[in-house]
Scaffold this motif. Sequence first.
Motif: not given
Length: 294
Positions: A99-100, A103-104, A214-216, A219-220, A235
């Motif tokens: 998912d990241a 996003f990126f 999750s990576a998202i 980061f959030t 990133y």
Amino acid sequence: MNWSDLKILLVFAREGTLQKAAQKLGMDISTVSRRIRNLENDLGSKVVENVGGRLVFTTYGEQAVQTAEAMAAESNHLQRLIKGEESLLSGVLRVALLDALVFFHQDLLQSFSVQYPHITLELVSGTSRVHSLTRREADVAIRVSKQPDDTLVGMRALHIEYAIYAHQSVAERPPTLWADLPWIGWDPALNARKIDAWMEKHVPLEQIRFRVDSAIAQFTLVEAGCGACILPVVYADLNDQLVRLSEILDGFDTNIWLLTHRDLKRNGRVQAFFEHFYKGLEPLRNNGRKHLES
């Protein structure tokens, strides 16, 4: 029958004379004449005859020319179809990725859709499970791995290194020890061995305020100032609100690969996606090289 001789007969019919046909074909007149005689021998019948010093078509010759015209039309039609397939790629392309990466790289996904409006991208990104390209669970995978499975083909698109980051609000209070910071770790079920081992060595359990899968989410939370975290440099450096708190961590580097099954490596949709995504990642590859040189 030699079909190339029939093509020569067609050029002769279109040009009107042996001389003009020879010029069109890049041959001499005697060669054109000989090839027409070869065709007559193969067919067992005259296709041209000399009338008053001028070559004209026999009835059978006119039929042969009509057949050659029809064959040429079918050949041109086939070539147009092939060129149309190449220029108008269509259908579904199923892509497995984190998912990241959606996003990126939403800009690359969008620009691909604009360039190839007849291709529907099915993105499989809602799970960390590795989707099998062999079992055709996806056509393409954008995979984070040191080295992919030997049964797959593709290209290394990006090299990734890791470092420790935190939001400016956290970094304003520089720690004397990593244990002084709140931390964001991974869910143990994900088996992030290297990161887990590093945190076990440097961070007390009570300082791990969040665990994510999750990576998202990671980061959030970092962007919200919830704690420090080990992030991919290429990133994390895109966010001006994040501060790097460490040097590059040894032994954490990995790669992003564009992969497909061997049976699909010549598929037009796959090749178009690979080319588009690889080219789109060039700025990040360049940033990584600049970092290594500095």
